[in-house]
Design an enzyme around this catalytic site. Structure first.
Site, PDB file in Angstrom:
ATOM      1  N   TYR A 164      -5.249   4.889   8.767  1.00 16.13           N
ATOM      2  CA  TYR A 164      -4.157   3.955   9.060  1.00 16.13           C
ATOM      3  C   TYR A 164      -2.871   4.702   9.421  1.00 16.13           C
ATOM      4  O   TYR A 164      -2.461   5.634   8.749  1.00 16.13           O
ATOM      5  CB  TYR A 164      -3.869   3.062   7.851  1.00 16.13           C
ATOM      6  N   HIS A 194      10.418  -1.141  16.054  1.00 15.27           N
ATOM      7  CA  HIS A 194      10.961  -1.424  14.730  1.00 15.27           C
ATOM      8  C   HIS A 194      12.482  -1.276  14.681  1.00 15.27           C
ATOM      9  O   HIS A 194      13.099  -1.596  13.662  1.00 15.27           O
ATOM     10  CB  HIS A 194      10.327  -0.501  13.687  1.00 15.27           C
ATOM     11  N   ASN A 307       9.336   5.174   6.945  1.00 11.35           N
ATOM     12  CA  ASN A 307       8.728   4.458   5.824  1.00 11.35           C
ATOM     13  C   ASN A 307       9.295   4.952   4.498  1.00 11.35           C
ATOM     14  O   ASN A 307       8.886   5.980   3.978  1.00 11.35           O
ATOM     15  CB  ASN A 307       7.209   4.650   5.867  1.00 11.35           C
ATOM     16  N   TYR A 395      40.307 -12.075 -26.251  1.00  9.79           N
ATOM     17  CA  TYR A 395      39.064 -11.323 -26.068  1.00  9.79           C
ATOM     18  C   TYR A 395      39.158 -10.289 -24.947  1.00  9.79           C
ATOM     19  O   TYR A 395      38.540  -9.226 -25.027  1.00  9.79           O
ATOM     20  CB  TYR A 395      37.915 -12.280 -25.746  1.00  9.79           C
ATOM     21  N   ARG A 398      40.894  -7.442 -26.854  1.00  9.04           N
ATOM     22  CA  ARG A 398      40.253  -7.023 -28.089  1.00  9.04           C
ATOM     23  C   ARG A 398      38.807  -6.584 -27.873  1.00  9.04           C
ATOM     24  O   ARG A 398      38.306  -5.678 -28.538  1.00  9.04           O
ATOM     25  CB  ARG A 398      40.293  -8.183 -29.082  1.00  9.04           C
ATOM     26  N   PHE A 454       6.744   2.693  -1.230  1.00  8.17           N
ATOM     27  CA  PHE A 454       7.846   2.317  -0.340  1.00  8.17           C
ATOM     28  C   PHE A 454       8.555   1.050  -0.809  1.00  8.17           C
ATOM     29  O   PHE A 454       9.593   0.679  -0.274  1.00  8.17           O
ATOM     30  CB  PHE A 454       7.301   2.064   1.076  1.00  8.17           C
ATOM     31  N   GLU A 539       2.692  -8.132   4.420  1.00 10.72           N
ATOM     32  CA  GLU A 539       3.768  -7.792   3.487  1.00 10.72           C
ATOM     33  C   GLU A 539       4.247  -9.104   2.876  1.00 10.72           C
ATOM     34  O   GLU A 539       5.286  -9.652   3.264  1.00 10.72           O
ATOM     35  CB  GLU A 539       4.874  -7.048   4.234  1.00 10.72           C
TER      36      GLU A 539
END
Length: 677
Positions: A164, A194, A307, A395, A398, A454, A539
């Site tokens: 792959y 991409h 990647n 608060y 303090r 990844f 994905e």
């Protein structure tokens, strides 16, 4: 023959010059002539002579005198811009320089190097690499690992094994086998397709960080990139040639694909690129101007470059460093406000904080004591109300130590060790903070394995928690600003100004703080709880870590600005308590503020004062600094520590910067056991 790269209406043109006695005007006309030649309609001009223009450098945007000669005014291969009179800037136009150009024009090429092995890069180093303070080189051990990893890839290609991303397509096309003759084209196509991000480009500092972090991951020797290509990437970094990387487009799995693809696109000489010498220009011209050649991708190298989660992690490292710096300074600002409001230090008694097993809470309380202890640092203001009938404070004064030890900060502990400058030997830093590729190469097994390192879920959740935790600093700061401005709570003039009504004082400055805190509340919604399936359901669960990192930085910026307003307000409150003086360290903080902002005697333009105070909180004298306010107060804090806790071990310069966020691996273990008990 000298040559110049000229920008005309969004296009970059290489213009050779036969003689250095030619004028700048000649260079501009020649560039316009070449531009017109490339346009079917001559760019809308009848002739070069009718074009009215001026010229400026891309570096620094300085205007050029048209009558000067190119030899006198320009360096060889300098980048310049022709600005045609009457042109209206397109909203899509990429400017010659990023925002803050006045900062980048000061860039000086570093002489020192940081050696990367993939295992020991700390956040401080990464931030300094982002600032351009160092160049990069590989350790000999890293070079060996990279070579061994590449040998596995070469064998796969030679044997035509179906693997792959090396000999197949990607995602849904994983079962499509690619012939060897197209393997290089496969990698280039991957990078081009991409590169689909949108939005403003990352700043040069953030791009340097991202590129440095990617180099560090590749140096680990699990990606299969060749040593030749990796060294080319390092040369690009060292020349500060920075690709155009849009800030939006990553879902944080399978890695930060879009941003890293834009990074790789510049490396192969396509898209836009920036350098201090050129400003924005076509990548091929920027590389050529620095004597570099575009990278020619070999099998698997496109995948190796894109990647990983380096955008999430690099922005996350910046967020961690900035959050640590503002958190420690928030203690100083809060102490100054408590003094102005005539509060008590009893709530910071060491015995109170020893009851809880939270070292961060105890350290914050210690800082308050070190700044406010009137026995150690005589305070006339404290003496003025020593016998008042007030029992306790609100608060937001303090409970500062307990509020700092909030759930958000506690949860960040799991992220900080992988990036903190204190924990560069921590193994979590290696395996989680600097995520690897989809296809990992194990040279010792001579095998490649597809995995999921990844995925950005881990840093995404940590950064969501960081945003929530650091937001509280602004939330309680805004409440203290309200107390300073409200005469029924402060016993000071309304909105800290005389002649109220004629003058409005800090009325709208407080509104600004409230607006920023409200905006932070929306930004603190966790992005990591969201997911959208992508890549044809391959994905099917993603981290949205890119947005987690970007919004964490926005939250931190708002926190810095709110605390800047409180710092101004507290110093203004001091004016109404004069001639009484506060403790020595707080007087030093007051003097620092007054060195850049004068007292508020009557209304004036306030935004520049807020910005000046903001700079005191974010600017650093040294590469490892935490802000100028901290620099002023720290010597008194550490002197108090030596005198009051002589048996204590030295405190690391970054320990407790976010409550108990930063601990050694042993400390974290001990602390966890205490909590379980």
């Amino acid at each position: 023959m000298p040559r110049y790269t000229v920008h005309v209406r969004g296009e970059w043109l290489a213009v050779p010059c036969l003689s250095t006695t030619n004028t700048i005007e000649w260079l501009g006309k020649e560039a316009v002539r070449r531009y017109m030649k490339n346009k079917p309609d001559n760019g809308g001009f009848a002739s070069v002579e009718e074009v009215k223009f001026y010229m400026r450098r891309c570096k620094g945007l300085g205007l050029l005198d048209l009558d000067d000669t190119v030899g006198d005014a320009l360096e060889d291969n300098e980048f310049v811009e022709v600005v045609i009179e009457g042109d209206i800037m397109s909203p899509d136009f990429i400017p010659s320089q990023p925002e803050g150009v006045h900062l980048y024009s000061k860039y000086r090429e570093p002489e020192e190097y940081i050696s990367l092995d993939g295992n020991s890069l700390a956040t401080e180093d990464l931030v300094n690499l982002g600032k351009g303070l160092y160049k990069i080189k590989l350790t000999p051990e890293a070079e060996v690992k990279v070579k061994q990893s590449r040998e596995v890839i070469e064998r796969i290609v030679k044997q035509q094994t179906v693997v792959y991303g090396i000999t197949t397509g990607f995602g849904k096309f994983a079962r499509t086998v690619i012939p060897n003759s197209n393997l290089r084209e496969l990698q280039v196509n991957l990078v081009r397709s991409h590169s689909a991000g949108v939005g403003k480009p990352l700043t040069p500092e953030r791009t340097r960080m991202l590129l440095a972090l990617r180099i560090n991951v590749l140096a680990k020797g699990y990606s299969g990139i060749s040593l030749e290509t990796l060294k080319q990437v390092i040369e690009v970094f060292n020349a500060s040639c920075l690709p155009y990387i849009p800030e939006k487009g990553t879902v944080g799995a399978s890695g930060d694909l879009a941003p890293l693809s834009h990074l790789a696109l510049g490396l192969i000489g396509e898209g836009k690129m920036w350098s201090p010498k050129s400003g924005w220009a076509d990548a091929k011209y920027v590389l050529e101007a620095h004597g570099l050649k575009p990278i020619t991708l070999k099998p698997k190298e496109g995948l190796a470059l894109i990647n990983g989660t380096q955008m999430i992690t690099s922005l996350g490292c910046e967020a961690v460093e900035r959050a640590g710096a503002i958190a420690r300074q928030a203690d100083i600002v809060a102490a100054l406000t408590l003094e102005v409001l005539k509060g008590t230090t009893r709530a910071f008694d060491s015995d109170i904080h020893a009851v809880r097993p939270h070292r961060g809470q105890a350290e914050v309380a210690f800082r308050f004591r070190s700044l406010l202890d009137s026995d150690h640092h005589p305070s006339e203001i404290a003496e003025s109300h020593r016998f008042c009938d007030r029992v306790q404070d609100a608060y937001t004064m303090r409970c500062c130590p307990q509020q700092r030890e909030s759930a958000g900060f506690q949860a960040c502990r799991f992220y900080i060790p992988i990036t903190s400058r204190c924990h560069s030997r921590n193994p979590y830093f290696i395996h989680v903070g600097l995520n690897f590729s989809l296809k990992m190469v194990f040279a010792e097994r001579e095998e490649t394995i597809s995995g999921g390192n990844f995925h950005g879920e881990y840093p995404a959740k940590a950064l969501d928690y960081l945003a929530i935790g650091v937001h509280e600093l602004a939330a309680i700061s805004e409440r203290r600003i309200e107390r300073l401005c409200n005469p029924s709570l402060s016993e000071l003039p309304a909105f800290l100004v005389t002649e109220g009504g004629l003058n409005s004082g800090f009325m709208i400055a407080h509104c600004t703080a409230a607006a920023l805190v409200s905006e932070n509340k929306a930004l603190c919604h966790p992005s990591s709880v969201d997911s959208l399936s992508t890549s044809a359901a391959t994905e099917d669960h993603v981290s949205m870590g890119g947005w987690a990192a970007r919004k964490a930085l926005r939250v931190i910026e708002h926190v810095e600005q709110v605390l800047a307003i409180e710092l101004l307000a507290a110093c203004q409150g001091i004016e109404f308590l004069r001639p009484l003086r506060t403790t020595t360290p707080l007087e030093k903080v007051y003097d620092l503020v007054r060195s850049v902002v004068r007292p508020w005697m009557k209304d004036r333009f306030m935004a520049p004062d807020i910005e000046a105070a903001h700079r005191l909180l974010v600017e650093q004298k040294a590469s490892a600094g935490f802000g100028l306010v901290w620099d002023v107060a720290e010597p008194y804090i550490e002197k108090y520590r030596r005198e009051h806790i002589p048996e204590s071990r030295p405190i690391s310069p970054t320990a407790f910067s976010l409550g108990s966020l930063r601990m050694s691996a042993d400390d974290s273990h001990d602390h966890r056991e205490q909590n379980e008990l």
